[in-house]
Design a protein around this motif. Sequence first.
Motif, mmCIF file in Angstrom:
data_model
loop_
_atom_site.group_PDB
_atom_site.id
_atom_site.type_symbol
_atom_site.label_atom_id
_atom_site.label_comp_id
_atom_site.label_asym_id
_atom_site.label_seq_id
_atom_site.Cartn_x
_atom_site.Cartn_y
_atom_site.Cartn_z
ATOM 1 N N ASN A 1 0.784 -1.215 0.086
ATOM 2 C CA ASN A 1 -0.185 -0.208 -0.051
ATOM 3 C C ASN A 1 0.653 1.302 -0.072
ATOM 4 O O ASN A 1 0.643 2.382 0.938
ATOM 5 N N SER B 1 -0.577 -4.212 -5.049
ATOM 6 C CA SER B 1 -1.172 -3.519 -6.133
ATOM 7 C C SER B 1 -0.444 -3.488 -7.396
ATOM 8 O O SER B 1 0.639 -2.667 -7.223
ATOM 9 N N SER C 1 -9.588 -1.038 -11.554
ATOM 10 C CA SER C 1 -10.833 -1.733 -12.437
ATOM 11 C C SER C 1 -10.503 -2.767 -13.354
ATOM 12 O O SER C 1 -11.348 -3.399 -14.216
ATOM 13 N N GLY D 1 -9.580 -5.718 -12.157
ATOM 14 C CA GLY D 1 -9.824 -7.118 -11.444
ATOM 15 C C GLY D 1 -8.683 -7.474 -10.584
ATOM 16 O O GLY D 1 -8.063 -6.716 -10.085
ATOM 17 N N ALA D 2 -8.308 -8.870 -10.479
ATOM 18 C CA ALA D 2 -7.326 -9.282 -9.446
ATOM 19 C C ALA D 2 -7.033 -10.698 -9.924
ATOM 20 O O ALA D 2 -7.697 -11.285 -10.624
ATOM 21 N N PRO E 1 -13.402 -7.958 -12.987
ATOM 22 C CA PRO E 1 -13.904 -6.973 -12.288
ATOM 23 C C PRO E 1 -15.439 -6.963 -12.473
ATOM 24 O O PRO E 1 -15.854 -7.123 -13.751
ATOM 25 N N LEU E 2 -16.172 -6.364 -11.565
ATOM 26 C CA LEU E 2 -17.592 -6.172 -11.444
ATOM 27 C C LEU E 2 -17.715 -5.047 -12.216
ATOM 28 O O LEU E 2 -16.915 -4.035 -12.076
ATOM 29 N N VAL F 1 -19.183 -1.457 -12.101
ATOM 30 C CA VAL F 1 -19.995 -0.604 -11.309
ATOM 31 C C VAL F 1 -19.635 0.795 -11.478
ATOM 32 O O VAL F 1 -18.533 0.852 -12.391
ATOM 33 N N GLU G 1 -17.892 4.116 -10.784
ATOM 34 C CA GLU G 1 -16.934 4.653 -9.818
ATOM 35 C C GLU G 1 -16.906 5.929 -9.394
ATOM 36 O O GLU G 1 -16.835 6.962 -10.166
ATOM 37 N N THR H 1 -10.609 5.485 -3.607
ATOM 38 C CA THR H 1 -9.900 5.546 -2.552
ATOM 39 C C THR H 1 -10.510 4.195 -1.199
ATOM 40 O O THR H 1 -11.770 4.395 -1.273
ATOM 41 N N ALA I 1 -10.513 1.130 -2.166
ATOM 42 C CA ALA I 1 -10.940 -0.182 -2.642
ATOM 43 C C ALA I 1 -10.006 -1.193 -2.198
ATOM 44 O O ALA I 1 -10.442 -2.361 -1.997
ATOM 45 N N ASP J 1 -8.214 -1.645 0.322
ATOM 46 C CA ASP J 1 -8.211 -1.702 1.779
ATOM 47 C C ASP J 1 -9.367 -2.817 1.945
ATOM 48 O O ASP J 1 -9.409 -3.730 2.790
ATOM 49 N N PHE K 1 -11.034 -4.737 -0.484
ATOM 50 C CA PHE K 1 -10.485 -5.954 -1.222
ATOM 51 C C PHE K 1 -9.872 -6.767 0.213
ATOM 52 O O PHE K 1 -10.131 -8.088 0.265
ATOM 53 N N ASN L 1 -13.078 -9.116 -4.673
ATOM 54 C CA ASN L 1 -13.338 -8.609 -5.930
ATOM 55 C C ASN L 1 -14.687 -7.630 -5.611
ATOM 56 O O ASN L 1 -14.662 -6.268 -6.064
ATOM 57 N N VAL M 1 -15.935 1.252 -4.211
ATOM 58 C CA VAL M 1 -15.795 2.597 -5.140
ATOM 59 C C VAL M 1 -16.810 3.099 -5.626
ATOM 60 O O VAL M 1 -17.046 4.393 -5.890
HETATM 61 P P1 ATP Z 1 -6.133 1.853 -2.487
HETATM 62 O O1 ATP Z 1 -4.804 1.479 -1.960
HETATM 63 O O2 ATP Z 1 -6.481 3.169 -3.111
HETATM 64 O O3 ATP Z 1 -7.383 1.393 -1.707
HETATM 65 P P2 ATP Z 1 -5.401 -0.343 -4.166
HETATM 66 O O4 ATP Z 1 -4.461 0.097 -5.455
HETATM 67 O O5 ATP Z 1 -4.716 -0.941 -3.172
HETATM 68 O O6 ATP Z 1 -6.173 0.807 -3.824
HETATM 69 P P3 ATP Z 1 -6.999 -1.327 -6.177
HETATM 70 O O7 ATP Z 1 -6.353 -2.228 -7.334
HETATM 71 O O8 ATP Z 1 -7.561 0.011 -6.876
HETATM 72 O O9 ATP Z 1 -6.366 -1.346 -4.927
HETATM 73 O O10 ATP Z 1 -8.630 -2.097 -6.053
HETATM 74 C C1 ATP Z 1 -8.704 -3.246 -5.328
HETATM 75 C C2 ATP Z 1 -9.671 -4.155 -6.010
HETATM 76 O O11 ATP Z 1 -10.994 -3.522 -5.934
HETATM 77 C C3 ATP Z 1 -9.323 -4.421 -7.443
HETATM 78 O O12 ATP Z 1 -8.045 -5.473 -7.509
HETATM 79 C C4 ATP Z 1 -10.667 -4.771 -7.962
HETATM 80 O O13 ATP Z 1 -10.904 -6.110 -7.609
HETATM 81 C C5 ATP Z 1 -11.540 -3.859 -7.253
HETATM 82 N N1 ATP Z 1 -11.707 -2.566 -7.844
HETATM 83 C C6 ATP Z 1 -11.219 -1.257 -7.641
HETATM 84 N N2 ATP Z 1 -11.653 -0.698 -8.532
HETATM 85 C C7 ATP Z 1 -12.637 -1.132 -9.348
HETATM 86 C C8 ATP Z 1 -13.617 -0.674 -10.092
HETATM 87 N N3 ATP Z 1 -13.377 0.703 -10.515
HETATM 88 N N4 ATP Z 1 -14.541 -1.220 -10.782
HETATM 89 C C9 ATP Z 1 -14.486 -2.853 -10.228
HETATM 90 N N5 ATP Z 1 -13.835 -3.217 -9.401
HETATM 91 C C10 ATP Z 1 -12.842 -2.438 -8.758
#
Ligand code: ATP
Length: 316
Positions: free
Chosen positions: A168, A196, A230, A232-233, A246-247, A249, A251, A255, A257, A259, A261, A283, A290
Amino acid sequence: MTKKILTIGEILVEFVATTQGDGFGEAQPLTGPYPSGAPAIFIDQVGRMGQACAILGRVGDDDFGHLNIDRLRDDGVDVNGIEIAYGEVTGCAFVRYRPDGSRRFVFTLPQSAAARLPATSASEALIDSCDHLHMMGTALTIPDIAALARSAVQRIKARGGSLSFDPNLRAEMLDTPGLREELAYMLAQADLFLPSGDEIFLFSDATTEQDAVDDLLGRGISDIVVKRGSQGASHYCRNGRKDVTPLSVEEIDPTGAGDCFGGAFVALWLNGAAPEIALRYANAAGAHSVTRLGPMEGAATKHQLDRLLASQEINS
Ligand code: ATP
Ligand code: MG
């Protein structure tokens, strides 16, 4: 027996600019205060999942501190490890998005109550009541927290517990003196690693994601989850790779997301859920997060995640 998850770290309030632009050089409308701090958002999501959990952190005796304590308690988090620092102020983050989606912060954490967290006999007792520790890189910039985290890792792992680690990081934090050593320590102890995007390359000289994963899995980490916003993972373990799409949705505020997840993933993983199940809910938790303005506002219950997942299956 129900396992209890602990995190140690910053509890903040966040104010979000309601217009896009480059920072705070002129008067402008803001909305907030919202409960925030990456570890606080993570543990709130864990609490909303119905999992036993606690946070060690420090706030001022002000509305911002009490707003956080009340929210976390309402969402099922054990707040006895939150110290109220009389005469100090709760940390604040001010965030404004630029049109390209990047963000600019004003951040008072180093000057706030969150900048200190001395170990006490009460914090040691809380650590000894927990089975799993989740650490985030932001918290490790604070020397008291880094020291407490090392002690917690040793105590929890000595009792057969586990550690998850989410770097993070924001680029500007990497120059914090001593931070790289603390990150390396957490990585070396971690069972579950949740980077990430490019954070997977922070601790490996590999040049492809798969090579970095192979390198890290060879060092004692059993599970790696790569978050891709956005996109996915993905989950990796010795048995291979699983991806989640990814679903879809709207956005509103990205900020928090990662955490949310992480909170959903760790809660399910710790209870022995299959990786694809934990990934599916995580996910959904990231996607749900968001859709709400404010970093902790989108933390969701398992029931809300089930509803979100069901609605997308109907639409697909
Ligand atoms: P942050 O530190 O800002 O909280 P991060 O970089 O640690 O974010 P992200 O990769 O941005 O984490 O988001 C985590 C997960 O949330 C993604 O892997 C995905 O599964 C989901 N996600 C985030 N943004 C979106 C989106 N716009 N639409 C759908 N799913 C999302
Ligand atoms: Mg993150």
